[in-house]
Design a protein around this motif. Structure first.
Motif, mmCIF file in Angstrom:
data_model
loop_
_atom_site.group_PDB
_atom_site.id
_atom_site.type_symbol
_atom_site.label_atom_id
_atom_site.label_comp_id
_atom_site.label_asym_id
_atom_site.label_seq_id
_atom_site.Cartn_x
_atom_site.Cartn_y
_atom_site.Cartn_z
ATOM 1 N N GLN A 40 8.906 -50.907 14.639
ATOM 2 C CA GLN A 40 8.683 -49.877 15.646
ATOM 3 C C GLN A 40 7.525 -50.315 16.537
ATOM 4 O O GLN A 40 6.455 -50.682 16.040
ATOM 5 N N SER A 41 7.766 -50.305 17.847
ATOM 6 C CA SER A 41 6.744 -50.717 18.791
ATOM 7 C C SER A 41 5.774 -49.570 19.072
ATOM 8 O O SER A 41 5.946 -48.455 18.567
ATOM 9 N N GLU A 42 4.765 -49.835 19.917
ATOM 10 C CA GLU A 42 3.749 -48.817 20.185
ATOM 11 C C GLU A 42 4.315 -47.590 20.886
ATOM 12 O O GLU A 42 3.809 -46.488 20.719
ATOM 13 N N ASP A 43 5.379 -47.790 21.693
ATOM 14 C CA ASP A 43 5.991 -46.646 22.386
ATOM 15 C C ASP A 43 7.067 -45.971 21.539
ATOM 16 O O ASP A 43 7.897 -45.226 22.069
ATOM 17 N N LYS A 44 7.054 -46.242 20.214
ATOM 18 C CA LYS A 44 7.967 -45.614 19.244
ATOM 19 C C LYS A 44 9.404 -46.122 19.367
ATOM 20 O O LYS A 44 10.328 -45.523 18.799
ATOM 21 N N THR A 45 9.624 -47.192 20.138
ATOM 22 C CA THR A 45 10.964 -47.763 20.227
ATOM 23 C C THR A 45 11.274 -48.533 18.949
ATOM 24 O O THR A 45 10.426 -49.239 18.413
ATOM 25 N N TYR A 46 12.501 -48.379 18.448
ATOM 26 C CA TYR A 46 12.907 -49.088 17.244
ATOM 27 C C TYR A 46 13.433 -50.478 17.612
ATOM 28 O O TYR A 46 14.171 -50.639 18.593
ATOM 29 N N VAL A 47 13.046 -51.469 16.834
ATOM 30 C CA VAL A 47 13.503 -52.842 17.038
ATOM 31 C C VAL A 47 14.220 -53.284 15.755
ATOM 32 O O VAL A 47 13.598 -53.388 14.698
ATOM 33 N N ALA A 48 15.519 -53.505 15.865
ATOM 34 C CA ALA A 48 16.313 -53.915 14.706
ATOM 35 C C ALA A 48 16.612 -55.403 14.796
ATOM 36 O O ALA A 48 16.835 -55.946 15.889
ATOM 37 N N SER A 49 16.596 -56.070 13.646
ATOM 38 C CA SER A 49 16.881 -57.508 13.575
ATOM 39 C C SER A 49 17.909 -57.730 12.471
ATOM 40 O O SER A 49 17.777 -57.185 11.371
ATOM 41 N N ALA A 50 18.921 -58.527 12.779
ATOM 42 C CA ALA A 50 19.984 -58.821 11.810
ATOM 43 C C ALA A 50 20.005 -60.307 11.519
ATOM 44 O O ALA A 50 20.132 -61.122 12.439
ATOM 45 N N GLN A 51 19.826 -60.668 10.254
ATOM 46 C CA GLN A 51 19.947 -62.071 9.836
ATOM 47 C C GLN A 51 21.403 -62.287 9.426
ATOM 48 O O GLN A 51 21.855 -61.756 8.420
ATOM 49 N N ILE A 52 22.126 -63.052 10.217
ATOM 50 C CA ILE A 52 23.573 -63.194 10.072
ATOM 51 C C ILE A 52 23.912 -64.589 9.565
ATOM 52 O O ILE A 52 23.381 -65.593 10.056
ATOM 53 N N ALA A 53 24.785 -64.639 8.579
ATOM 54 C CA ALA A 53 25.188 -65.924 8.001
ATOM 55 C C ALA A 53 26.132 -66.662 8.944
ATOM 56 O O ALA A 53 26.954 -66.052 9.634
ATOM 57 N N ILE A 54 26.014 -68.012 8.989
ATOM 58 C CA ILE A 54 26.941 -68.865 9.734
ATOM 59 C C ILE A 54 27.835 -69.545 8.699
ATOM 60 O O ILE A 54 27.413 -70.502 8.035
ATOM 61 N N PRO A 55 29.067 -69.051 8.496
ATOM 62 C CA PRO A 55 29.909 -69.564 7.403
ATOM 63 C C PRO A 55 30.107 -71.068 7.441
ATOM 64 O O PRO A 55 30.130 -71.723 6.389
ATOM 65 N N SER A 56 30.265 -71.656 8.607
ATOM 66 C CA SER A 56 30.530 -73.096 8.689
ATOM 67 C C SER A 56 29.353 -73.929 8.191
ATOM 68 O O SER A 56 29.525 -75.071 7.780
ATOM 69 N N LYS A 57 28.155 -73.354 8.206
ATOM 70 C CA LYS A 57 26.964 -74.062 7.716
ATOM 71 C C LYS A 57 26.751 -73.854 6.220
ATOM 72 O O LYS A 57 25.916 -74.523 5.611
ATOM 73 N N LEU A 58 27.489 -72.899 5.647
ATOM 74 C CA LEU A 58 27.285 -72.573 4.239
ATOM 75 C C LEU A 58 28.399 -73.076 3.345
ATOM 76 O O LEU A 58 28.345 -72.901 2.139
#
Length: 402
Positions: A40-58
């Motif tokens: 959450q930033s100072e202006d109360k905005t939510y910041v979402a982050s998604a760690q996504i798998a790359i199947p071809s690398k796994l």
């Protein structure tokens, strides 16, 4: 003729309930999220982050591709779900949270309150209640998810495995947290932080050793104290956290290092099968709590001159371990009583079970009564094994204490 019409009508009606997997989704159409972060930033905005798998690398059959096996998408929004919607705008595939293993909450957001973020988690059928939830100390959840980890293709899994390695139950913290929140109880959440892989063990600096140079890794940093309003109010360091979860009865194992009175050196005990029993007593309007801790241990290191093949010396080591555990557990209980006035141990639940009628009168004032409760801790560790050697082999025979 009439019979044929009836059969045809039954078949047509049956077809309405035989629509197959109407909501199926092919794996090639999904972006699998394994780690999720919310800030959450100072202006109360939510910041979402998604760690996504790359199947071809796994892929293991083809040996995997070059480069890291994940990437991170980030977007902001007015709410957690609004930020999620904006992440979807950056993904060519439908983002899917059904395989999400870890949720990381930024420290700023945790201080402002978790309720608004977790509301979406309780309504989304894709969310697994056995997901681990962490509070990120010192950095944002976005920074933590973007940092690669050398042993894991998906760095978020490193946090999960570190939590289990230090004795945490794992795979249950989101469920447990929601249960505590629903009851209006104070609780704790595990803490994860970025730390230099080159920093020395036990670095207690404020930056977690990030200024020590070299690549950064993830370090289990204790537990965050969450009040009944779902707000972060403080932290317990690693040792305090281990004793707190042991008192609560959710510790699997841990390593205890202690000194034996009148001896030089330390005893290191690998403790497992830990148990906790809370016995409340109400007398003359005052609350007394007795905490009984037990477990079985194996001595992994002995730097004292004691010969552990002698029963008397094993008894001395066991007594020293009991005293250390009692003092450490009492320290963290007193800290919660005096500094925060929050019962994270479940003492109130124990009183509720034993004195249901009296609890009705005291539950609304429980935090104050918890602060004034008289708590005693009794530990009873059993040393099962001392290793293959009795006396320390590094010492000459003349210095061994039999």
């Amino acid at each position: 003729m009439k019979r044929r019409r009836s059969i045809g009508l039954i078949v047509l009606i049956s077809l309405l309930f035989a629509t197959g997997c109407w909501d199926r989704a092919e794996l090639d159409d999904l972006a699998l999220i394994l780690g999720w972060g919310v800030d959450q930033s100072e202006d109360k905005t939510y910041v979402a982050s998604a760690q996504i798998a790359i199947p071809s690398k796994l892929s293991t059959q083809s040996g995997g591709g070059s480069g890291q096996g994940f990437f991170v998408l980030t977007a902001s929004g007015k709410s957690s779900l609004d930020a999620t919607k904006n992440i979807q705008r950056k993904s060519s595939r439908k983002i899917y949270a059904g395989h999400r293993r870890v949720v990381c909450i930024g420290e700023t957001l945790a201080k402002n309150g978790l309720s608004d973020v977790l509301d979406e988690f309780t309504r989304n059928p894709d969310v697994r209640l056995r997901t681990d939830i962490f509070v990120v100390k010192g950095n944002s959840a976005q920074e933590l998810l973007q940092n690669p980890y050398p042993l894991e293709n998906i760095p978020a899994l490193a946090a999960l495995r570190e939590h289990r390695a230090v004795g945490g139950i794992g795979d249950s913290t989101l469920r447990d947290y929601l249960m505590d929140e629903a009851k209006g109880h104070s609780t704790t959440l595990p803490v994860i932080q970025l730390s230099s892989l080159a920093s020395s063990q036990g670095d207690e600096s404020q930056d977690g050793g990030q200024n020590a140079g070299g690549p950064l890794g993830l370090e289990f940093g204790g537990r965050a104290i969450i009040d009944p309003h779902s707000k972060l109010v403080g932290f317990l360091d690693y040792d305090e956290a281990q004793n707190a979860v042991w008192v609560k009865g959710t510790l699997r194992h841990f390593m205890l290092t202690t000194r034996v009175p009148k001896e030089d050196g330390n005893i290191n005990l690998d403790v497992s099968r830990t148990r906790s029993k809370v016995i409340p007593t109400l007398q003359h309007g005052k609350v007394y709590i007795e905490v009984r801790l037990s477990g079985f241990g194996i001595i992994r290191e002995n730097t004292t001159p004691m010969d552990l093949s002698q029963v008397e010396n094993v008894d001395r080591a066991q007594e020293a371990c009991d005293t250390t555990v009692e003092q450490a557990a009492k320290h963290v209980i007193v800290k919660l009583q005096k500094d925060y006035g929050l019962d994270i141990f479940g003492f109130g639940e124990a009183i509720h079970r034993k004195y249901p009628q009296q609890w009705k009168a005291m539950k609304n004032d429980w935090d104050k009564q918890f602060s004034n409760a008289v708590v005693t801790v009794n530990a009873n560790l059993t040393i099962r094994r001392v290793g293959l050697t009795g006396p320390p082999l590094q010492l000459p025979r003349s210095e061994i204490q039999e």
